[in-house]
Design an enzyme around this catalytic site. Structure first.
Site, mmCIF file in Angstrom:
data_model
loop_
_atom_site.group_PDB
_atom_site.id
_atom_site.type_symbol
_atom_site.label_atom_id
_atom_site.label_comp_id
_atom_site.label_asym_id
_atom_site.label_seq_id
_atom_site.Cartn_x
_atom_site.Cartn_y
_atom_site.Cartn_z
ATOM 1 N N HIS A 1 -7.013 -4.642 -6.581
ATOM 2 C CA HIS A 1 -6.380 -3.412 -6.098
ATOM 3 C C HIS A 1 -7.303 -2.744 -5.068
ATOM 4 C CE1 HIS A 1 -3.005 -0.618 -7.475
ATOM 5 N NE2 HIS A 1 -3.570 0.068 -6.510
ATOM 6 N N ILE B 1 0.870 -1.189 0.000
ATOM 7 C CA ILE B 1 0.000 0.000 0.000
ATOM 8 C C ILE B 1 0.899 1.228 0.000
ATOM 9 C CG2 ILE B 1 -1.613 1.357 1.407
ATOM 10 C CD1 ILE B 1 -3.084 -0.931 2.162
ATOM 11 N N TYR C 1 1.003 8.247 -11.698
ATOM 12 C CA TYR C 1 0.775 7.096 -12.590
ATOM 13 C C TYR C 1 1.157 7.446 -14.032
ATOM 14 C CZ TYR C 1 -1.811 3.850 -9.461
ATOM 15 O OH TYR C 1 -2.174 2.955 -8.495
ATOM 16 N N THR D 1 2.946 -4.771 -10.092
ATOM 17 C CA THR D 1 1.535 -4.374 -10.133
ATOM 18 C C THR D 1 1.189 -3.957 -11.551
ATOM 19 O OG1 THR D 1 1.506 -3.698 -7.827
ATOM 20 C CG2 THR D 1 -0.188 -2.751 -9.234
ATOM 21 N N GLY E 1 -10.477 -7.229 0.087
ATOM 22 C CA GLY E 1 -11.720 -7.533 0.791
ATOM 23 C C GLY E 1 -11.568 -8.348 2.065
ATOM 24 N N TYR F 1 6.247 -0.142 -9.124
ATOM 25 C CA TYR F 1 5.579 0.596 -10.198
ATOM 26 C C TYR F 1 6.720 1.019 -11.099
ATOM 27 C CZ TYR F 1 0.918 1.014 -8.157
ATOM 28 O OH TYR F 1 -0.336 0.758 -7.673
ATOM 29 N N SER G 1 -6.068 -9.934 -7.366
ATOM 30 C CA SER G 1 -6.388 -8.679 -6.675
ATOM 31 C C SER G 1 -7.255 -7.803 -7.550
ATOM 32 C CB SER G 1 -5.062 -7.939 -6.381
ATOM 33 O OG SER G 1 -5.300 -6.642 -5.889
ATOM 34 N N SER H 1 5.753 -0.945 -0.755
ATOM 35 C CA SER H 1 5.284 -0.303 -1.983
ATOM 36 C C SER H 1 6.345 0.644 -2.539
ATOM 37 C CB SER H 1 4.011 0.498 -1.699
ATOM 38 O OG SER H 1 3.702 1.348 -2.788
HETATM 39 C C1 PYR Z 1 -3.303 3.370 -5.010
HETATM 40 O O1 PYR Z 1 -3.583 4.499 -4.599
HETATM 41 O O2 PYR Z 1 -4.159 2.523 -5.176
HETATM 42 C C2 PYR Z 1 -1.935 3.050 -5.336
HETATM 43 O O3 PYR Z 1 -1.625 1.919 -5.627
HETATM 44 C C3 PYR Z 1 -0.923 4.078 -5.318
#
Ligand code: PYR
Length: 368
Positions: free
Chosen positions: A264, A92, A214, A171, A297, A145, A262, A121
């Site tokens: 996300h 996260i 992003y 991810t 979840g 990322y 996932s 992360s």
């Molecule tokens: C999010 O905010 O969901 C990221 O993965 C940065």
């Protein structure tokens, strides 16, 4: 906005947790509004956010009695790591929104709990060194990322490896931000920098929106990126954000060492099914060739049980840990990890399962 103006909580205390849903309500009282909405919110109508949790109710655990069970054993293994529990910290971004100790607080809570693992992360607000002070010898995976520039990707991977990461999580479901109404309304920008990815941003991350960040990250991700990361780092690679069984197969063909199922946390494509709904079909295709990590979840021991019974090897927990961090710093994180252990053991006892293997061999019934 400065970090000081943002005003993240700084309490450190143990929490008496009855359930993690209530924890969210309590955290809302202490996390500044924009930060809370960013952490708790999803995309669009938040259909997928809700469905992630609700979809667990479509499957039932049939309790087995007189099953000769006492003191259920939650230990398991993934790769070289012997874990005390079948759950770990999900990657996260920006834990500093929840607490002044940032990722270092989460890290310490996981270490004090012992026998689990932290996913760090790329959008961490703390440096690897700061996180290391909390984690010490606790194992960690690194979630990347990617930059559009592979030289910078190599330097990030070098740093993660030097920090002791034993796997890389790619991810792949966030090549553009989900439709996050709450953040738009709040004009949300991060109040602090993101030192790991700052090397490829025009700024440091501070005062930047998620979409801005992003947009500067690699958007055209392909299965070749799995090969690239694996060959360069020499570490096992998870593809994270898998929802389609076909993508799980393609990732394994590209060399993925693990599949990470996932949505996300319901923050990306709204209207997607709940993460749990796609798990059985993915597990069928994966057919135990590589481990499956599941997230999105998980709020209760029953959810962990159902995910493991549906093909997951490990589950990752996200928001509840961040809410624990907000309410009690590292001790709050430890309390959340302890809560899930207690809850899972109770569920295992009532379901008549002694071990994680017993859970994996449990047939859930369809409640639809
Ligand atoms: C999010 O905010 O969901 C990221 O993965 C940065």
């Amino acid at each position: 906005m400065t970090e000081g103006q943002y005003g993240a909580p700084d309490h450190v205390k143990k929490l008496g947790i009855f359930n993690t849903i209530e924890l969210e309500d309590l955290a809302k009282e202490v996390i500044p509004h924009g930060g809370f909405d960013y952490l708790a919110g999803g995309s669009g109508d938040e259909f997928t956010l809700r469905r992630n949790v609700e979809s667990f109710n479509f499957k039932g655990i049939v309790p087995r009695v007189a099953a000769n069970v006492e003191f259920p054993e939650t230990n398991t293994k993934i790769f070289e790591h012997e874990l005390k529990v079948p759950y770990i910290m999900a990657p996260i971004a920006a834990h500093g929104l929840a607490h002044q100790s940032k990722e270092a607080g989460t890290a310490r809570g996981i270490r004090e709990f012992g026998g689990s693992l932290m996913s760090i992360s790329a959008y961490s607000g703390a440096t690897f060194e700061e996180i290391d002070e909390g984690l010490q010898d606790t194992p960690r995976w690194f979630q990347i990322y990617m930059s559009k520039d592979d030289q910078l990707n190599k330097s990030i991977l070098d740093e993660a490896k030097a920090d002791g990461a034993t796997a890389i999580i790619l991810t792949a479901d966030a090549t553009v931000g989900g439709n996050r109404h709450r953040d738009e309304k709040n004009h949300f920008v991060y109040p602090f920098s993101m030192p790991i990815v700052a090397r490829y941003l025009t700024g440091t991350g501070k005062d930047m929106s998620l979409n801005n960040i992003y947009g500067q990250s690699k958007q055209k991700i392909t299965m070749d990126d799995i090969r690239f990361i694996k060959e360069y780092s020499g570490l096992p690679v998870f593809l994270k954000g898998v929802q389609a069984p076909e993508d799980a197969e393609a990732a394994i063909q590209a060399g993925a060492d693990g599949i990470w199922v996932s949505t996300h946390g319901g923050r990306q494509l709204d209207g997607a099914p709940g993460s749990f709904e796609m798990l059985p079909a993915i597990a069928k295709v994966v057919d135990k060739r590589v481990p499956i990590v599941f997230d999105s979840g998980i709020r209760r021991g029953e959810h962990i049980f159902k995910a493991l019974a549906s093909g997951a090897d490990i589950v990752a927990i996200g928001r509840p840990v961040l809410f624990g961090l907000a309410l009690g710093g590292w001790q709050g994180v430890q309390s959340v990890f302890e809560y899930f252990e207690r809850d899972l053991k109770r569920v295992m006892q009532l379901a008549g399962t002694q071990t994680i293997e017993d859970i994996k061999n449990t047939q859930l019934i369809d409640l639809r």
